[in-house]
Design a protein around this motif. Sequence first.
Motif, PDB file in Angstrom:
ATOM      1  N   GLY A 172       0.817  -1.212   0.000  1.00 23.22           N
ATOM      2  CA  GLY A 172       0.000   0.000   0.000  1.00 23.22           C
ATOM      3  C   GLY A 172       0.846   1.255   0.000  1.00 23.22           C
ATOM      4  O   GLY A 172       0.548   2.222  -0.717  1.00 23.22           O
ATOM      5  N   LEU A 173       1.922   1.256   0.774  1.00 17.81           N
ATOM      6  CA  LEU A 173       2.829   2.397   0.806  1.00 17.81           C
ATOM      7  C   LEU A 173       3.507   2.580  -0.555  1.00 17.81           C
ATOM      8  O   LEU A 173       3.587   3.700  -1.080  1.00 17.81           O
ATOM      9  N   ILE A 174       3.960   1.493  -1.147  1.00 17.35           N
ATOM     10  CA  ILE A 174       4.601   1.564  -2.466  1.00 17.35           C
ATOM     11  C   ILE A 174       3.620   2.084  -3.508  1.00 17.35           C
ATOM     12  O   ILE A 174       3.966   2.939  -4.329  1.00 17.35           O
ATOM     13  N   ASP A 175       2.379   1.593  -3.477  1.00 17.50           N
ATOM     14  CA  ASP A 175       1.368   2.070  -4.425  1.00 17.50           C
ATOM     15  C   ASP A 175       1.131   3.572  -4.256  1.00 17.50           C
ATOM     16  O   ASP A 175       1.005   4.303  -5.248  1.00 17.50           O
ATOM     17  N   LEU A 176       1.080   4.031  -3.013  1.00 14.65           N
ATOM     18  CA  LEU A 176       0.896   5.459  -2.744  1.00 14.65           C
ATOM     19  C   LEU A 176       2.058   6.274  -3.312  1.00 14.65           C
ATOM     20  O   LEU A 176       1.846   7.290  -3.977  1.00 14.65           O
ATOM     21  N   LEU A 212       4.374   9.838  -7.747  1.00 18.01           N
ATOM     22  CA  LEU A 212       5.751  10.107  -8.164  1.00 18.01           C
ATOM     23  C   LEU A 212       5.903  11.437  -8.894  1.00 18.01           C
ATOM     24  O   LEU A 212       6.831  12.196  -8.587  1.00 18.01           O
ATOM     25  N   PRO A 213       5.030  11.789  -9.840  1.00 19.14           N
ATOM     26  CA  PRO A 213       5.210  13.082 -10.517  1.00 19.14           C
ATOM     27  C   PRO A 213       5.216  14.271  -9.541  1.00 19.14           C
ATOM     28  O   PRO A 213       6.040  15.180  -9.672  1.00 19.14           O
ATOM     29  N   ALA A 214       4.340  14.245  -8.566  1.00 22.08           N
ATOM     30  CA  ALA A 214       4.295  15.338  -7.578  1.00 22.08           C
ATOM     31  C   ALA A 214       5.570  15.373  -6.740  1.00 22.08           C
ATOM     32  O   ALA A 214       6.085  16.460  -6.427  1.00 22.08           O
ATOM     33  N   MET A 215       6.088  14.212  -6.395  1.00 20.27           N
ATOM     34  CA  MET A 215       7.313  14.177  -5.584  1.00 20.27           C
ATOM     35  C   MET A 215       8.528  14.627  -6.392  1.00 20.27           C
ATOM     36  O   MET A 215       9.379  15.360  -5.874  1.00 20.27           O
ATOM     37  N   VAL A 216       8.598  14.238  -7.653  1.00 20.94           N
ATOM     38  CA  VAL A 216       9.705  14.674  -8.512  1.00 20.94           C
ATOM     39  C   VAL A 216       9.644  16.194  -8.695  1.00 20.94           C
ATOM     40  O   VAL A 216      10.668  16.881  -8.643  1.00 20.94           O
TER      41      VAL A 216
END
Length: 137
Positions: free
Chosen positions: A108-112, A117-121
């Motif tokens: 679940g954490l990995i899916d989140l 990912l785009p927002a974190m990048v």
Amino acid sequence: MSSPDPVNDPSNELIADVFARGCDSRGVLADVSNKWGVLALVALGEGAYRFNALRRRVDGVSEKMLAQTLQTLERDGLVRREVQGAIPPKVEYSLTPLGGQVAERLRGLIDLLEGNLPAMVAAQADYDAERLATRPA
């Protein structure tokens, strides 16, 4: 009057508190949450693997590190190692019921994380640009 039974005495029950320095749960959390622990558990959540197949699935892990990780997770009661009676012997790794629960939560954490990912990048790029702009020349 009978003497107290220290094994079954409720006052001797372990109380888990991961924030307490000496709590055993902190060590297990460290085992589970390191890079290779997370990846091995989530991969095994897909099904049982033989060692080399698991090593291919967890791209980048060395043979030594995967072996150490699996031994640690087996000691923690999360991974089961089964030697199959063949010549040469075949070893297969799978999750215990508790390991399955842990792997499910990690998935679940990995899916989140993957879903965001785009927002974190973008956040990383903004942070780096801000730091670069405010750095003394």
